[in-house]
Design a protein around this motif. Structure first.
Motif, PDB file in Angstrom:
ATOM      1  N   GLU A 118       0.833  -1.203   0.000  1.00  0.00           N
ATOM      2  CA  GLU A 118       0.000   0.000   0.000  1.00  0.00           C
ATOM      3  C   GLU A 118       0.870   1.256   0.000  1.00  0.00           C
ATOM      4  O   GLU A 118       0.547   2.252  -0.629  1.00  0.00           O
ATOM      5  CB  GLU A 118      -0.894   0.031   1.255  1.00  0.00           C
ATOM      6  CG  GLU A 118      -2.063  -0.914   1.203  1.00  0.00           C
ATOM      7  CD  GLU A 118      -3.110  -0.471   0.180  1.00  0.00           C
ATOM      8  OE1 GLU A 118      -3.508   0.707   0.193  1.00  0.00           O
ATOM      9  OE2 GLU A 118      -3.530  -1.315  -0.638  1.00  0.00           O
ATOM     10  N   ASP A 149     -18.034  -0.407   3.196  1.00  0.00           N
ATOM     11  CA  ASP A 149     -17.133   0.423   3.977  1.00  0.00           C
ATOM     12  C   ASP A 149     -17.461   0.299   5.465  1.00  0.00           C
ATOM     13  O   ASP A 149     -18.356  -0.465   5.848  1.00  0.00           O
ATOM     14  CB  ASP A 149     -17.177   1.893   3.512  1.00  0.00           C
ATOM     15  CG  ASP A 149     -18.487   2.572   3.832  1.00  0.00           C
ATOM     16  OD1 ASP A 149     -19.295   2.015   4.610  1.00  0.00           O
ATOM     17  OD2 ASP A 149     -18.718   3.675   3.294  1.00  0.00           O
ATOM     18  N   LYS A 200     -15.536  -0.930  -5.356  1.00  0.00           N
ATOM     19  CA  LYS A 200     -14.523  -1.969  -5.599  1.00  0.00           C
ATOM     20  C   LYS A 200     -14.276  -2.689  -4.282  1.00  0.00           C
ATOM     21  O   LYS A 200     -14.172  -2.037  -3.237  1.00  0.00           O
ATOM     22  CB  LYS A 200     -13.219  -1.264  -6.020  1.00  0.00           C
ATOM     23  CG  LYS A 200     -12.417  -1.974  -7.075  1.00  0.00           C
ATOM     24  CD  LYS A 200     -11.090  -1.259  -7.324  1.00  0.00           C
ATOM     25  CE  LYS A 200      -9.948  -1.974  -6.631  1.00  0.00           C
ATOM     26  NZ  LYS A 200      -8.643  -1.325  -6.820  1.00  0.00           N
ATOM     27  N   GLU A 201     -14.176  -3.977  -4.302  1.00  0.00           N
ATOM     28  CA  GLU A 201     -13.843  -4.724  -3.086  1.00  0.00           C
ATOM     29  C   GLU A 201     -12.547  -4.200  -2.490  1.00  0.00           C
ATOM     30  O   GLU A 201     -11.626  -3.853  -3.213  1.00  0.00           O
ATOM     31  CB  GLU A 201     -13.632  -6.208  -3.428  1.00  0.00           C
ATOM     32  CG  GLU A 201     -14.914  -7.004  -3.481  1.00  0.00           C
ATOM     33  CD  GLU A 201     -14.616  -8.505  -3.498  1.00  0.00           C
ATOM     34  OE1 GLU A 201     -15.424  -9.269  -2.975  1.00  0.00           O
ATOM     35  OE2 GLU A 201     -13.562  -8.901  -4.053  1.00  0.00           O
ATOM     36  N   LYS A 202     -12.468  -4.171  -1.172  1.00  0.00           N
ATOM     37  CA  LYS A 202     -11.182  -3.786  -0.602  1.00  0.00           C
ATOM     38  C   LYS A 202     -10.729  -4.785   0.465  1.00  0.00           C
ATOM     39  O   LYS A 202     -11.555  -5.560   0.999  1.00  0.00           O
ATOM     40  CB  LYS A 202     -11.212  -2.355  -0.067  1.00  0.00           C
ATOM     41  CG  LYS A 202     -12.054  -2.154   1.146  1.00  0.00           C
ATOM     42  CD  LYS A 202     -11.773  -0.771   1.759  1.00  0.00           C
ATOM     43  CE  LYS A 202     -12.420  -0.720   3.150  1.00  0.00           C
ATOM     44  NZ  LYS A 202     -12.104   0.491   3.867  1.00  0.00           N
TER      45      LYS A 202
END
Lengths: 376, 376, 376, 376
Positions: free
Chosen positions: C113, D270, D278-280
């Protein structure tokens, strides 16, 4: 980023704008036990104060300093010393015309680019009043150095084309004329020159020279923290300074090695001519200006700073407006036609802060001395 | 104190002595993703390498750099980049005669005073070989700046009394003569001058000029961390530098405000002459050398460093022995009669390190830009 | 930003990755005159070396240190001390399976990240091998402190739930068992516990305690640079450390003021019981762990660091791939089931670096001592 | 040495003594464009102000802050922000009895050792009033973080032996009881406990917990400038803090790897449960407390600071006089029987200063983001 912070062991942080509530500084890391009062600091501030002569702005600021912390029963305690000067005479209406127009030679344009907007009143943070914080801190540093036998003294070497004559150098004269020049005759010529420039709505630059006496050999750190490198940064950080020299400076670039090198000799006398118990090493000349390899060599430190002419002039100049469009500007209001006389004490202040910091830093260079310091 | 460390965000620490095992540097804080290989760094090192001409020492060092960390699959990772050059040709027997005698113009005496003893072989830490670390780090900084559209280029402006003529300035010529001078005729005169000095067992100084192009406005921090102040320290930290100028430098001190101020105008063309989508603000002249209030103004940065003559000369000089007693010394061994040509790349390196650091630091000056950086 | 740099006067910069060419450190600011050789440093490195027992990885690195600069004729010169260990046994094929999958409890995800990609071989820069640089630098700091009468000694206080019994504290036992525990019986139980965890493909944490003896009163700076604050940062900067205590630590939060305060008394004996010339002030207890107001009080410094269990375990764990998609991972290869034994010397190293730096910094706190240092 | 300075890009310098003219701070490096007024800062100062309840000192200070610089037309300008609180109610006669006698648990003795003398009035620089500067600066940092979607919130986790029950955690309750505890029942028990301690002329410690939400992944620098290491220093720099934990802290040292590791998963929601484009990547648990390898991992930062009991107690304690001789002391005057409630906002302040600084520093980690920042 934190650009208003200076020094490593003796650290200062300055604050304040030309037309804000005041200007100040915090000195962190001053050793405990130094006798200090507001009058010691005021003495230095008075030398940079406006209104001293017709060549300095008429702004009638008292510029009275108040010490808010770090001193107890007349001595520094080791805690941060906060000092401040409240702004009194702010007349911000004088500065309305520069709100949207970039003054040539000033930081208006770059502040806008950097910060998106600016406090346009009197130059805000980029005003010469910013140096009040430097001078107050420098007064503390000078006092500290004095207790260690080190003096810092600056004077005006040149005003425009007019340079002092070293043959008639008179240290007492520095305090007699308004330019802080050690040569009465040069000062008189400078005065005539300045009068002419003012009449022409123009301005003038000059060179300030500074001599530091009594510094022991061994101060300054090799490679990046050289004494002369630190002094260069100190000087060029002063607004309007465009050049720096130590010792022979640019003239050294034109000299031969055989001329520029300072030979060594032994002496049995100190600088005042008194006999010494033990012979010591001295340089026969001082082209180097007191440093070798960036470390003090025991001779006088001699440095110079070149100041550009005051950018605020009353003649018309081409510029642009922040709203778009080319225009002209004539700077009105109170402006010194030369920065140099009031900058002399600023040069002293920055030199003292730099030297005092590196002096303290030099205490950890030798194990034998550290052992003896701690009684081991 | 830690004098071999430089920079805040892009930080370097150099190490090594003339006749120790090697010389090196660690670059900490280089952003991740920069393509970097040893050949990029070697290219810069080759420009300061000895043995390039009869005016540089004959010491046959390959000065091959090895990158030991911080690069993975051809790109920087964000981890510290360690680079080192092993010393090969050390011939330490050449330096026996300076073990106990202080060379004028060198740091022998001040190192002894500061540290109690010194590595006398070839000057030890105070040798010009120390700059290998600077140049290797500077090569990384130059490469970083290049990816941001910023170039750093230095050249020799003067050798002794011989100065280039800007009327015949030819950038390609820089790479053709051994002085890195942009003026073939001046270079030819410089060569003749140097030959004469060498025959006289004497040495020569000079001035290096450096131009940084493509720097956005807004770089440099007000008060103490001004761009020009940082550059002044960077330059004067290079061994043998005795003076620094930005823009008109000392000449500004002799100029009038009306001459020295750079007026603003609007332009619809970029520096290459191509049309711009939007008019932008430019300065009509560049007496300031690219900064206003210590912050980059979008024009070229122009700075100069004055180098003293090589202190090592073969003629006899007065000196003293560390054991006591006055004596004479004639410096033998391999010494450039002028430092300047090999220092050109050192000037570039130090300028690039300073500018890159302040450029990264400038990213946090505006809240709106920070918000957009973090997508808020 | 430059995260691999530590210290103010005694400054270190570490570099290197698990599977790069090597690992190293530069120590800048070490006082001149300290006797130092590679064997002094090697002794410390050997204590963190893999392959010391079945609880440490079998990786057969010699981890031989080479000193490249800063030492001349057996003593430090004041110049930067560069030390490096070349990586030998790199077996990078072991780590292919973690190239695209984030190991729980490791820095894989956060490095990706932060930097956009990472050197995945063995954890790259975030590997425990990074501590080689800390330990080499810490060895120098320990040696420096020793010449000033200050010792730094760490040991394992607990392994998982098993804690040493202070009633049977035996300093010699530290060097006899593989956990560096000062209690043979606890060490035996820890060994049994560890064997069980290994069989279960699981891992274990623990607590390291460190005692610094002989530190004079007055070290540490008020407010932000307190001695304990510096030690807290030093400890938590070590990978896997999740907690820090000084003196009674979290237990102090449950105690009464009347219990927690350390009363003062006068003594006529030193710590070894020898008579003193002059009575001195001592604390009757040491709940504070050697500091008052963040400044050393002359009693032993006592601090603790809590290490989490080794995150690399052979059992299956939920994770995701950097390419997208949830998956499971079983960490193969060489991993200590507990970090603590090899971390003991890392704790010593970081404590020594912190204390040595603050000790040098404390030299400038009093004007009278500075005057006497400079003979004024 | 300059111990009252904190931070790299967002830098603060605090000053002031308990019974001097005032207390203040300068914040250097705050980005331009942040809306800021005295009321924003006052809100934070009011939370640490004395006289809020019977458990805080009755000293009737208004503690009104004045902003002296750095704000123009309601927004920060990028220039240093000077803030000060003048001391009003100084009653220095209360403190005569501690002039020559060292209070156990206080910094009196160490200040005398370090500086040779001290401002004994109310503890001088080592007074808890010093935290006014931290809180004022922290208020600015909190406001800056808020504009970037990051919140910092602290509360009391335990008072002496009484700990909150996470099962009945109620964030609104924090603002209802005088302990800032998120559990009404625990707060009631804490009150009873405190009353008893006061009656016994004794005092009490406790633990403050702090949660930082919304921090992006990638903040914190590997090796020495880890996010958790910075927070550890920040916390332990607060007077009376004896321990620090992040995430599971010391409990992690007793856990197994399989328990302590946080597995990764993918989510399409979230933190508020809203769908994401978008998947995180998320961690399934948060034993790590929001950092991996010292870098923020996108989950909540959770940290704790252990405060010792107030050292000023009315019961008699053994001590010595600086003039020589053992004696007893009973501390009179106004003293909180517990430091914790007023320290909650100090914890927030120090956490915010640390996180904001590392957030700004993280902007230079990736070349691609730097290029896009500068539009290259």
């Amino acid at each position: 980023m934190a650009g208003s912070t200076y020094g490593t062991l003796l650290k200062v942080m300055t604050w304040g704008e030309s037309h804000g509530k005041g200007i100040g500084v915090v000195v962190d890391g001053c050793p405990a036990g130094l006798p200090l009062s507001e009058s010691h600091v005021q003495e230095y501030l008075d030398r940079r104060k406006p209104g001293q002569s017709k060549f300095t702005t008429a702004r009638s600021e008292g510029d009275r300093v108040e010490i808010l912390s770090g001193v107890f029963e007349g001595k520094t305690t080791g805690a941060p010393i906060a000092m401040e000067v409240r702004n009194m005479d702010q007349r911000s209406h004088d500065y309305g015309n520069i709100m949207d127009v970039y003054r040539p030679g000033h930081a208006d344009y770059t502040f806008d680019e950097k910060y998106g907007f600016r406090d346009y009143r009197g130059g805000g943070r980029s005003s010469g009043r910013e140096t009040i914080g430097r001078v107050a801190a420098g007064a503390v540093a000078c006092r500290l150095l004095k207790t260690l036998g080190i003096s810092v003294g600056a004077y005006t070497r040149s005003v425009g084309e007019i340079e002092i004559d070293y043959a008639s150098f008179d240290p007492d004269e520095i305090w007699r004329n308004r330019f802080y020049m050690p040569d009465a005759e040069a000062a008189a010529r400078a005065e005539a020159c300045l009068e002419k420039r003012m009449a022409e709505k123009d301005s003038c630059g000059g060179v300030v020279e500074c001599v530091i006496r009594g510094l022991p050999a061994g101060v300054g750190e090799p490679v990046f923290e050289k004494l002369d490198a630190g002094l260069a940064k100190a000087m060029v950080s002063i607004g309007a300074v465009k050049g720096f020299e130590i010792g022979d400076g640019f003239a050294a670039a034109r000299a031969r090695g055989s001329e520029n090198n300072d030979g060594f000799a032994l002496t049995a006398r100190d600088q005042e001519g008194n006999p010494l118990l033990k012979e010591k090493i001295v340089k026969k000349t001082n082209h180097s200006g007191g440093t070798l390899g960036g470390i003090s060599d025991g001779s006088d430190l001699v440095l110079r700073a070149a100041f550009k002419p005051t950018p605020s002039i009353a003649s018309p100049q081409s510029t642009v407006s922040r709203k778009g469009g080319e225009t002209e500007i004539c700077i009105k209001g109170r402006h010194d036609p030369i920065i140099v006389p009031r900058a002399v004490v600023v040069v002293e202040a920055m030199a003292a802060l730099t030297v005092a910091d590196l002096l303290l830093l030099s205490m950890s260079s030798r194990l034998d001395r550290i052992q003896s310091f701690f009684g081991r």
